[in-house]
Design an enzyme around this catalytic site. Structure first.
Site, mmCIF file in Angstrom:
data_model
loop_
_atom_site.group_PDB
_atom_site.id
_atom_site.type_symbol
_atom_site.label_atom_id
_atom_site.label_comp_id
_atom_site.label_asym_id
_atom_site.label_seq_id
_atom_site.Cartn_x
_atom_site.Cartn_y
_atom_site.Cartn_z
ATOM 1 N N SER A 43 -15.275 -8.602 -5.965
ATOM 2 C CA SER A 43 -14.165 -8.884 -5.040
ATOM 3 C C SER A 43 -14.617 -9.749 -3.868
ATOM 4 O O SER A 43 -13.795 -10.308 -3.152
ATOM 5 C CB SER A 43 -13.553 -7.575 -4.521
ATOM 6 O OG SER A 43 -14.503 -6.832 -3.774
ATOM 7 N N HIS A 44 -15.938 -9.864 -3.654
ATOM 8 C CA HIS A 44 -16.429 -10.670 -2.529
ATOM 9 C C HIS A 44 -17.496 -11.669 -2.967
ATOM 10 O O HIS A 44 -18.360 -12.052 -2.190
ATOM 11 C CB HIS A 44 -16.906 -9.757 -1.389
ATOM 12 C CG HIS A 44 -15.753 -9.076 -0.718
ATOM 13 N ND1 HIS A 44 -15.132 -7.973 -1.267
ATOM 14 C CD2 HIS A 44 -15.065 -9.371 0.406
ATOM 15 C CE1 HIS A 44 -14.119 -7.605 -0.492
ATOM 16 N NE2 HIS A 44 -14.053 -8.429 0.525
ATOM 17 N N GLU A 97 -10.102 -5.719 -4.352
ATOM 18 C CA GLU A 97 -10.062 -4.989 -5.629
ATOM 19 C C GLU A 97 -8.643 -4.993 -6.194
ATOM 20 O O GLU A 97 -8.441 -5.136 -7.401
ATOM 21 C CB GLU A 97 -10.513 -3.539 -5.421
ATOM 22 C CG GLU A 97 -12.006 -3.348 -5.424
ATOM 23 C CD GLU A 97 -12.659 -3.773 -6.739
ATOM 24 O OE1 GLU A 97 -12.047 -3.582 -7.804
ATOM 25 O OE2 GLU A 97 -13.765 -4.333 -6.682
HETATM 26 P P1 NDP Z 1 -16.958 0.574 -2.966
HETATM 27 O O1 NDP Z 1 -16.022 1.724 -2.937
HETATM 28 O O2 NDP Z 1 -17.130 -0.198 -4.227
HETATM 29 O O3 NDP Z 1 -18.404 1.040 -2.516
HETATM 30 C C1 NDP Z 1 -18.590 1.648 -1.268
HETATM 31 C C2 NDP Z 1 -20.018 2.081 -1.084
HETATM 32 O O4 NDP Z 1 -20.221 3.306 -1.800
HETATM 33 C C3 NDP Z 1 -21.060 1.121 -1.603
HETATM 34 O O5 NDP Z 1 -22.159 1.103 -0.730
HETATM 35 C C4 NDP Z 1 -21.404 1.692 -2.973
HETATM 36 O O6 NDP Z 1 -22.685 1.316 -3.447
HETATM 37 C C5 NDP Z 1 -21.325 3.160 -2.689
HETATM 38 N N1 NDP Z 1 -21.061 3.970 -3.867
HETATM 39 C C6 NDP Z 1 -20.126 3.779 -4.825
HETATM 40 N N2 NDP Z 1 -20.190 4.732 -5.756
HETATM 41 C C7 NDP Z 1 -21.191 5.569 -5.389
HETATM 42 C C8 NDP Z 1 -21.743 6.755 -5.942
HETATM 43 N N3 NDP Z 1 -21.300 7.254 -7.079
HETATM 44 N N4 NDP Z 1 -22.768 7.344 -5.288
HETATM 45 C C9 NDP Z 1 -23.248 6.833 -4.123
HETATM 46 N N5 NDP Z 1 -22.760 5.700 -3.558
HETATM 47 C C10 NDP Z 1 -21.737 5.088 -4.181
HETATM 48 O O7 NDP Z 1 -16.596 -0.462 -1.779
HETATM 49 P P2 NDP Z 1 -15.168 -0.913 -1.240
HETATM 50 O O8 NDP Z 1 -14.290 -1.281 -2.390
HETATM 51 O O9 NDP Z 1 -14.663 0.071 -0.271
HETATM 52 O O10 NDP Z 1 -15.584 -2.252 -0.456
HETATM 53 C C11 NDP Z 1 -16.080 -3.351 -1.193
HETATM 54 C C12 NDP Z 1 -16.531 -4.447 -0.256
HETATM 55 O O11 NDP Z 1 -15.412 -5.023 0.385
HETATM 56 C C13 NDP Z 1 -17.475 -4.012 0.866
HETATM 57 O O12 NDP Z 1 -18.664 -4.754 0.719
HETATM 58 C C14 NDP Z 1 -16.756 -4.386 2.137
HETATM 59 O O13 NDP Z 1 -17.583 -4.906 3.172
HETATM 60 C C15 NDP Z 1 -15.801 -5.460 1.658
HETATM 61 N N6 NDP Z 1 -14.648 -5.533 2.544
HETATM 62 C C16 NDP Z 1 -14.575 -6.529 3.478
HETATM 63 C C17 NDP Z 1 -13.506 -6.587 4.349
HETATM 64 C C18 NDP Z 1 -13.426 -7.607 5.434
HETATM 65 O O14 NDP Z 1 -12.474 -7.593 6.188
HETATM 66 N N7 NDP Z 1 -14.352 -8.492 5.582
HETATM 67 C C19 NDP Z 1 -12.404 -5.631 4.268
HETATM 68 C C20 NDP Z 1 -12.594 -4.594 3.278
HETATM 69 C C21 NDP Z 1 -13.680 -4.562 2.436
HETATM 70 P P3 NDP Z 1 -22.785 0.272 -4.718
HETATM 71 O O15 NDP Z 1 -22.336 -1.051 -4.173
HETATM 72 O O16 NDP Z 1 -24.218 0.301 -5.115
HETATM 73 O O17 NDP Z 1 -21.866 0.815 -5.788
HETATM 74 O O1 PYC Z 2 -11.045 -6.907 0.363
HETATM 75 O O2 PYC Z 2 -9.904 -5.852 1.890
HETATM 76 C C1 PYC Z 2 -10.561 -6.811 1.505
HETATM 77 C C2 PYC Z 2 -10.830 -7.922 2.450
HETATM 78 C C3 PYC Z 2 -10.149 -8.222 3.567
HETATM 79 C C4 PYC Z 2 -10.759 -9.331 4.119
HETATM 80 C C5 PYC Z 2 -11.790 -9.663 3.313
HETATM 81 N N1 PYC Z 2 -11.829 -8.780 2.296
#
Ligand code: NDP
Ligand code: PYC
Length: 337
Positions: free
Chosen positions: A47-48, A187
């Protein structure tokens, strides 16, 4: 036609740079954005990763994002300001990090406030970069008001990620990075592109009813993770990376966007903490106690956050390749005349 396209790391990097500079991004911004996009794709954070090129170019075409050089200010003994001046956040981050690390090392703790930036990126590369300096790191940022507070059905919060890194001797840092919504917006976008339903609990439709339809969820409101707990954390992120640093809330970013669907525009807060200062001179002992915590987690078969990512990184580096959906590859190629 196969469903996926495999690119060498060099090809993927060149594709990103060509797409960004071909759509008006300066070389410096294209390089900074590409570094993060490549890290995301390499670590299989789809997703990123390269998908974000679509969003960056659409935002640029909407006339929303500048090529300004960031202005770095030594704002206070514990605060570095990086004014992105309407550009993407990543060059401001790159230019602000050395002074942040210097301040954290000198006095134990310091903050970097990035202001006036478009922000699309995952936060783990940022906290990993701080951990590579031997510092503990925290990063938080709002986005657009897509997420309903617990008990509500209308967007107020952003997807508001929170990332943390703890440097480890002889190992990758302990890192977590998650949206405080049940899932990142990216996602849901990927589910929509793939024509797949989203899991229950991610979103409600415009009438406030639970939905598994990605399109309906994007038109309605996303939900926080962990109910009231994620909701409170999300509010904290709004406050600390919004008003506290003199920048937009997700609500304000959404209004500023005026329906153009561009990347959110706001600020970001990063904290860096020097373990040597905080541990009172007994670093090896206390760092060892941290290792005992990690051992107690993995020793019972659980995994550390970022383990999946580190394994994906090792695979990508060993093969020298990344794979993306063929349709995404076509869509990226179509961006550059
Ligand atoms: P996920 O739910 O995929 O993962 C969240 C964290 O939990 C990760 O560090 C992941 O590690 C860990 N994790 C997942 N499953 C397990 C498990 N079974 N046991 C232990 N740890 C676990 O992330 P999100 O979908 O919430 O976010 C994805 C990305 O989106 C992030 O990098 C975030 O910075 C980005 N984002 C950016 C935004 C922005 O405004 N710039 C806004 C929202 C999100 P692993 O990666 O190894 O699975
Ligand atoms: O995946 O929620 C998201 C997001 C917002 C801005 C960048 N990524």
């Amino acid at each position: 036609m196969t469903d996926t396209v495999t690119l060498t790391l060099d090809e993927a990097q060149a594709l990103s740079l060509r797409t960004l500079t071909g759509n008006g991004f300066s070389e410096a911004h294209a390089q900074a954005i590409t570094a993060t996009i490549m890290a995301g794709q390499r670590d299989e954070c789809h997703s990123h990763g390269l998908y974000r090129l679509l969003v960056c170019v659409a935002t640029r075409k909407a006339g929303k994002v500048s090529n300004a050089e960031p202005v770095i200010t030594d704002a206070a003994p514990g605060l570095v300001r990086a004014d992105a001046q309407g550009a993407y956040s990543l060059l401001a981050l790159e230019r602000g990090l050395p002074l942040l690390a210097q301040k954290a090392r000198a006095q134990g703790i310091a903050a970097l406030a990035i202001n006036h930036c478009y922000h699309f990126s995952a936060l783990w590369p940022e906290v990993e970069a701080i951990a590579a300096e031997g510092l503990v790191a925290l990063a938080l940022t709002p986005s657009h008001a897509w997420v309903a507070p617990y008990g509500g059905t209308k967007g107020v919060f952003g997807t508001n990620p929170l990332a943390f890194a703890w440097p480890r001797p002889d190992n990758n840092p302990f890192v977590f990075d998650f949206a405080t919504s049940a899932a990142a917006r990216g996602e849901i976008e990927l589910h929509r592109r793939a024509g797949k339903p989203i899991p229950e609990g991610w979103a409600v439709d415009a009438e406030g009813n639970p939905t598994t339809d990605a399109e309906a969820g994007m038109a309605g409101a996303m939900l926080t993770f962990g109910g009231h707990k994620g909701s409170a954390l999300s509010a904290m992120i709004e406050l600390m990376a919004g008003p506290l640093i003199g920048d937009f809330l997700s609500l304000e970013s959404y209004v500023y966007d005026a329906g153009q669907g561009a990347t959110p525009y706001h600020g970001e807060l990063l904290l860096a903490i020097n373990p040597e200062t905080f541990m009172g001179g007994n670093v090896a002992h206390h760092a060892g106690r941290a290792e005992a915590l990690f051992d107690a987690i993995v020793g019972q078969g659980a995994r550390l956050p970022s383990q999946r990512r580190y394994e994906a990184r090792a695979r990508s580096l060993a093969s020298g390749t990344v794979s993306i959906p063929a349709r995404l590859h076509q869509d990226i190629l179509a961006l550059t005349p």
